[in-house]
Design an enzyme around this catalytic site. Structure first.
Site, mmCIF file in Angstrom:
data_model
loop_
_atom_site.group_PDB
_atom_site.id
_atom_site.type_symbol
_atom_site.label_atom_id
_atom_site.label_comp_id
_atom_site.label_asym_id
_atom_site.label_seq_id
_atom_site.Cartn_x
_atom_site.Cartn_y
_atom_site.Cartn_z
ATOM 1 N N TYR A 88 46.157 56.678 29.630
ATOM 2 C CA TYR A 88 44.623 57.047 29.187
ATOM 3 C C TYR A 88 44.166 55.774 29.049
ATOM 4 C CZ TYR A 88 40.596 58.748 26.827
ATOM 5 O OH TYR A 88 39.308 58.948 26.641
ATOM 6 N N LYS B 21 41.395 53.502 31.153
ATOM 7 C CA LYS B 21 40.306 53.132 30.649
ATOM 8 C C LYS B 21 39.681 51.573 30.512
ATOM 9 C CE LYS B 21 38.259 57.224 29.843
ATOM 10 N NZ LYS B 21 37.047 57.679 30.272
HETATM 11 P P1 NAD Z 1 36.564 66.955 28.897
HETATM 12 O O1 NAD Z 1 38.309 67.275 29.125
HETATM 13 O O2 NAD Z 1 36.126 68.128 28.249
HETATM 14 O O3 NAD Z 1 35.799 66.421 30.014
HETATM 15 C C1 NAD Z 1 36.346 65.770 31.006
HETATM 16 C C2 NAD Z 1 35.817 66.408 32.473
HETATM 17 O O4 NAD Z 1 36.266 65.663 33.639
HETATM 18 C C3 NAD Z 1 36.447 67.946 32.477
HETATM 19 O O5 NAD Z 1 35.457 68.668 32.955
HETATM 20 C C4 NAD Z 1 37.433 67.806 33.826
HETATM 21 O O6 NAD Z 1 37.573 68.803 34.673
HETATM 22 C C5 NAD Z 1 36.746 66.727 34.661
HETATM 23 N N1 NAD Z 1 37.624 65.620 35.420
HETATM 24 C C6 NAD Z 1 38.868 65.243 34.852
HETATM 25 N N2 NAD Z 1 39.362 64.707 35.943
HETATM 26 C C7 NAD Z 1 38.719 64.994 37.293
HETATM 27 C C8 NAD Z 1 38.728 64.667 38.462
HETATM 28 N N3 NAD Z 1 39.781 64.106 39.071
HETATM 29 N N4 NAD Z 1 37.640 64.877 39.296
HETATM 30 C C9 NAD Z 1 36.555 65.870 38.642
HETATM 31 N N5 NAD Z 1 36.504 65.982 37.376
HETATM 32 C C10 NAD Z 1 37.277 65.549 36.838
HETATM 33 O O7 NAD Z 1 36.470 65.548 27.835
HETATM 34 P P2 NAD Z 1 35.514 65.042 27.159
HETATM 35 O O8 NAD Z 1 35.997 65.068 25.704
HETATM 36 O O9 NAD Z 1 34.047 65.784 27.379
HETATM 37 O O10 NAD Z 1 35.473 63.668 27.841
HETATM 38 C C11 NAD Z 1 34.538 63.091 28.697
HETATM 39 C C12 NAD Z 1 34.660 61.816 28.881
HETATM 40 O O11 NAD Z 1 34.233 61.091 27.417
HETATM 41 C C13 NAD Z 1 36.228 61.417 29.218
HETATM 42 O O12 NAD Z 1 35.869 60.189 30.232
HETATM 43 C C14 NAD Z 1 36.572 60.714 27.915
HETATM 44 O O13 NAD Z 1 37.656 59.752 28.403
HETATM 45 C C15 NAD Z 1 35.366 60.187 27.142
HETATM 46 N N6 NAD Z 1 35.766 60.233 25.773
HETATM 47 C C16 NAD Z 1 35.700 61.115 24.985
HETATM 48 C C17 NAD Z 1 36.118 61.241 23.762
HETATM 49 C C18 NAD Z 1 35.826 62.260 22.844
HETATM 50 O O14 NAD Z 1 36.040 62.309 21.441
HETATM 51 N N7 NAD Z 1 35.402 63.548 23.333
HETATM 52 C C19 NAD Z 1 36.284 59.901 23.093
HETATM 53 C C20 NAD Z 1 36.278 58.874 24.002
HETATM 54 C C21 NAD Z 1 35.834 58.740 25.306
#
Ligand code: NAD
Ligand code: UDP
Length: 332
Positions: A153, A157
């Site tokens: 991860y 990133k």
């Molecule tokens: P989440 O898992 O709920 O959402 C990620 C989405 O991406 C999911 O709907 C998943 O199905 C989709 N996805 C993954 N791989 C895919 C692919 N190959 N093709 C199409 N869709 C794909 O997670 P989240 O918490 O909503 O995170 C969203 C973004 O924010 C991510 O990029 C994550 O790295 C980033 N982020 C989130 C947090 C947090 O605390 N929630 C913190 C840092 C970064």
């Protein structure tokens, strides 16, 4: 913040996820003419978008962005939120996580370049790894173990940030990079393994809280509506350097367990479990850049945010089993 999303055309990669679905709703509410969610549901949930289905201009596309994909027609913004985000998910999906961070990001960049759209990359506080500088400012380069279990991860990133920056420098693409710190709220998957759904579901079931390590590690929790406000402001700004978005209200995981107990009125003892390898010991965003350049800071305190999150969790059926990662977890 300049302008609005009124009449704008937007793609949200990962739009069926926790943050992505809130962002899609916000863009529609802001008057966007077109919002296209592109998601393969690997960790997301189609139901997250149920409130938007049938709304004019909203499209729910199933596609794996790690494979080439097309969205026809003019576009103004491409938001890339596609990636497994929970440590449990990306441990279960290591190669998929690397692929989506590399190929998925590049496919999104090409889409934005072809359309002349702004590209916003959802990066993460994990680019700082187990940080040796505290709180974390955007000019800190981080402390990441490139061969540890979290590397799939963190390094995906970090590569994503490098790739986005290369498109900016060599192709003149207009880019935004947001380093998101721990964010929580309604629509987190109940069993995604992150500490917020873990402790809330434990509290609601009257179970013990599973604290990893001795619970002295710290995190800072940002409510999802605050985060989405920051994403909107960043997209509409002209800030191309990375920007931290998160809530600087830092606490230990033991303190967080007590906060969940107080908010949910439940939970049993604290039971200690082994600390996962490379689990960051401390994390708190320095949000000086977001304050200065975006006029942004979080508004929702933990008590209020947890209350809204708990209301939503109480309404779920308790299975929380959406997404391929969840199905794999259920099978183990
Ligand atoms: P989440 O898992 O709920 O959402 C990620 C989405 O991406 C999911 O709907 C998943 O199905 C989709 N996805 C993954 N791989 C895919 C692919 N190959 N093709 C199409 N869709 C794909 O997670 P989240 O918490 O909503 O995170 C969203 C973004 O924010 C991510 O990029 C994550 O790295 C980033 N982020 C989130 C947090 C947090 O605390 N929630 C913190 C840092 C970064
Ligand atoms: N954690 C915990 N119990 C759990 C889940 C997580 O003590 O049931 C800890 C985890 O070890 C980490 C912190 O809570 O120190 C935040 O974990 P999370 O998976 O939510 O996100 P991270 O910040 O590690 O990406």
């Amino acid at each position: 913040m300049k302008g609005t999303f009124d009449a704008k055309r937007c793609v949200v990669m990962g739009g069926a996820g926790f943050i992505g679905s809130h962002l899609c709703e916000r863009l529609v509410a802001e008057g966007a003419a077109r919002v296209v969610s592109v998601d393969n549901l690997v960790t997301g949930n189609g139901a997250n978008l149920s409130g938007l289905l049938g709304r004019p201009g909203f499209e729910d596309v199933r596609a794996d962005v790690s494979e080439p994909f097309a969205v026809e027609g003019p576009l103004d913004y491409v938001f890339n939120l596609a990636s497994p985000a929970s440590p449990v998910d990306y441990h279960q999906l290591p190669l998929e996580t690397l692929r989506v961070g590399a190929r998925g990001t590049e496919h999104g960049l090409r889409l934005a370049e072809a359309a002349g759209a702004v590209f916003l990359q959802a990066s993460t506080s994990e680019v700082y790894g187990d940080p040796l500088v505290h709180p974390q400012r955007e000019d800190y380069w981080g402390n990441v173990n490139p061969v540890g279990p979290r590397a799939v991860y963190d390094e995906a990133k970090r590569y994503g940030e490098a790739l986005v920056s290369a498109y900016r420098r060599s192709r003149g693409l207009s880019v935004r990079i947001v380093r998101i710190f721990n964010t929580y709220g309604p629509r987190m998957r109940l069993n995604d393994g992150r500490v917020v759904p873990a402790f809330v579901t434990q509290a609601l079931a009257g179970e013990d809280f599973t604290v990893f390590g001795d619970g002295s590690q710290t995190r800072s929790f940002c409510f999802v509506h605050d985060l989405v406000e920051g994403l909107v402001r960043l997209a509409l700004s002209d800030v191309q350097d990375p920007v931290n978005l998160g809530n600087p209200d830092e606490m230990t995981i033991l303190q967080f367990a007590e906060a969940v107990r107080a908010a949910a009125g439940g939970g049993g003892r604290i039971v200690f479990r082994p600390l996962p390898e490379d689990d960051p010991q401390q994390r708190r965003p320095d949000i000086g850049r977001a304050r200065a350049l975006l006029g942004w800071e979080p508004r929702v305190g933990l008590t209020e945010g947890l209350a809204e999150t708990i209301v939503w969790f109480r309404k779920q059926d308790g299975s929380g089993r959406s997404g391929a990662a969840a199905r794999r977890l259920a099978a183990t």
